[in-house]
Design an enzyme around this catalytic site. Sequence first.
Site, PDB file in Angstrom:
ATOM      1  N   ASP A   8      79.811 -44.065  11.610  1.00 27.39           N
ATOM      2  CA  ASP A   8      80.515 -43.888  12.890  1.00 27.39           C
ATOM      3  C   ASP A   8      79.547 -43.883  14.074  1.00 27.39           C
ATOM      4  O   ASP A   8      78.337 -44.013  13.897  1.00 27.39           O
ATOM      5  CB  ASP A   8      81.325 -42.575  12.791  1.00 27.39           C
ATOM      6  CG  ASP A   8      82.639 -42.633  13.557  1.00 27.39           C
ATOM      7  OD1 ASP A   8      82.785 -43.493  14.453  1.00 27.39           O
ATOM      8  OD2 ASP A   8      83.517 -41.800  13.260  1.00 27.39           O
TER       9      ASP A   8
ATOM     10  N   ASP B  80      90.618 -45.874  17.576  1.00 31.41           N
ATOM     11  CA  ASP B  80      91.381 -45.444  16.393  1.00 31.41           C
ATOM     12  C   ASP B  80      92.841 -45.870  16.460  1.00 31.41           C
ATOM     13  O   ASP B  80      93.451 -45.926  17.523  1.00 31.41           O
ATOM     14  CB  ASP B  80      91.330 -43.914  16.264  1.00 31.41           C
ATOM     15  CG  ASP B  80      89.949 -43.445  15.865  1.00 31.41           C
ATOM     16  OD1 ASP B  80      89.034 -44.284  15.751  1.00 31.41           O
ATOM     17  OD2 ASP B  80      89.787 -42.226  15.666  1.00 31.41           O
TER      18      ASP B  80
HETATM   19  C1  GLA Z   1      86.177 -41.666  14.671  1.00 33.13           C
HETATM   20  C2  GLA Z   1      86.536 -42.845  13.773  1.00 33.13           C
HETATM   21  C3  GLA Z   1      87.711 -42.437  12.894  1.00 33.13           C
HETATM   22  C4  GLA Z   1      87.335 -41.226  12.056  1.00 33.13           C
HETATM   23  C5  GLA Z   1      86.906 -40.091  12.965  1.00 33.13           C
HETATM   24  C6  GLA Z   1      86.311 -38.933  12.187  1.00 33.13           C
HETATM   25  O1  GLA Z   1      87.181 -41.390  15.573  1.00 33.13           O
HETATM   26  O2  GLA Z   1      86.856 -43.965  14.542  1.00 33.13           O
HETATM   27  O3  GLA Z   1      88.098 -43.513  12.059  1.00 33.13           O
HETATM   28  O4  GLA Z   1      86.304 -41.574  11.168  1.00 33.13           O
HETATM   29  O5  GLA Z   1      85.906 -40.513  13.895  1.00 33.13           O
HETATM   30  O6  GLA Z   1      85.911 -37.874  13.004  1.00 33.13           O
END
Ligand code: GLA
Length: 425
Positions: free
Chosen positions: A157, A212
């Site tokens: 990430d 997301d």
């Molecule tokens: C980010 C990623 C998500 C998830 C969260 C976890 O937002 O894009 O897919 O992994 O972090 O905290």
Amino acid sequence: MKKLILLLASLMASGSAFSQGNNYKQNYQKYEGLALTPPMGWNSWNKFACNVDENLIKQVADALVSSGMKDAGYTYINIDDCWHGERDAQGFIQPDAKRFPSGMKALADYVHAKGLKFGVYSDAGSQTCGGRPGSRGYEFQDALTYASWGVDYLKYDWCNTEGLKAEGAYKTITAALRRAGRPVVLSICEWGNDKPWTWGQSVGHLWRTTGDIYNCFDCVKDHGSWKSFGVMAILDKQEGLRQYAGPGHWNDPDMLEVGNGMPANEDRAHFTMWAMIAAPLILGNDVRKMSPQTKDILTNPEAIAVNQDRLGVQGFRHAVKDSVETWLKPLADGKWAVTFLNRSKRPQPVAFDWKAKPIVDELSKTELNAAKTTYKVRNVWTRKDVGTTKKAFAGTVPAHDVILLVLGTGESAYSKKESRVSSGQ
Ligand code: GLA
């Protein structure tokens, strides 16, 4: 002394031992031969967020097998954020001891014993998005730790990465994984900020193209400092990216929300479009308690075959009329997948005269020419053969739903053999 000075001078002139810059070569190339079709599996985040522990992961592994999802092709069990505890005195990352008392090696062994693969999550920055220790400065040590546990998949990430450049940061973790020696699928999760499709192909196996996903058909959810996106909003953000996808390197429009609360028609449309755009199929629901309807959507072998087609060509929007989009995806052996996607809240009629004019996909150098070739037409969701392209197609697409057809020239456009998914692992 004079001799030594002369030697130093000649070495410097030759540029060998004393030249500045790139004297130490790492291998920044991802492991080849992995994810030759879009990866399929399960990830904890969409449903469970930070509520992860070893019992959940074991139960999910059991359920993937007993529900037939494993046989349908779902292979990876990936723990997302919040599995981490602290680093030990030597800097080695430890799992949260309360949630993972048996340790990660034991958990990976459990998952592997079921014939599944094991994935974890980390972050290129100082902390993960959930505030756990990130890998910044610990990349090689973390990669060694993952290899010792038996990790097969790493989602990496992009939170808390002040001052880092994405390409360099992801190359560092790739080099670390190479040095650790265990082949790992690398999922680049920097939300498309730095156009990972332009540099990610040699570095990772998939890259997020957007922020997301949010569990709605067509909305944008504002969280204050950041936003997440419904299925249609994510789909629209894939425009212009299809030329970057192919076997071993995929655009990732984020994990599935099927089974997390949308009605079946919207779930079906979501799953179909992820199949059409050759997206990784990473389940995000509670597979221990799925409705039969959710399971039917997620395990439809014909829809999965569209996604897993060995050509690995991402589909494209061919036409838009009255909120109905026609999408096409060239498949191996001259087949085509065709989707009518109704984005409106009302049922919409569709009509498609296959023979009207040939459709050419310049990218894959393929052609759907029904004036020259008669294709058999298969309806993937009703699981029925529905005639040939000699006759124009006419139908009605329910609101927020799809009709998914496969055109082929064999016995039927669908052959059982192809439902045997090989995820290229
Ligand atoms: C980010 C990623 C998500 C998830 C969260 C976890 O937002 O894009 O897919 O992994 O972090 O905290």
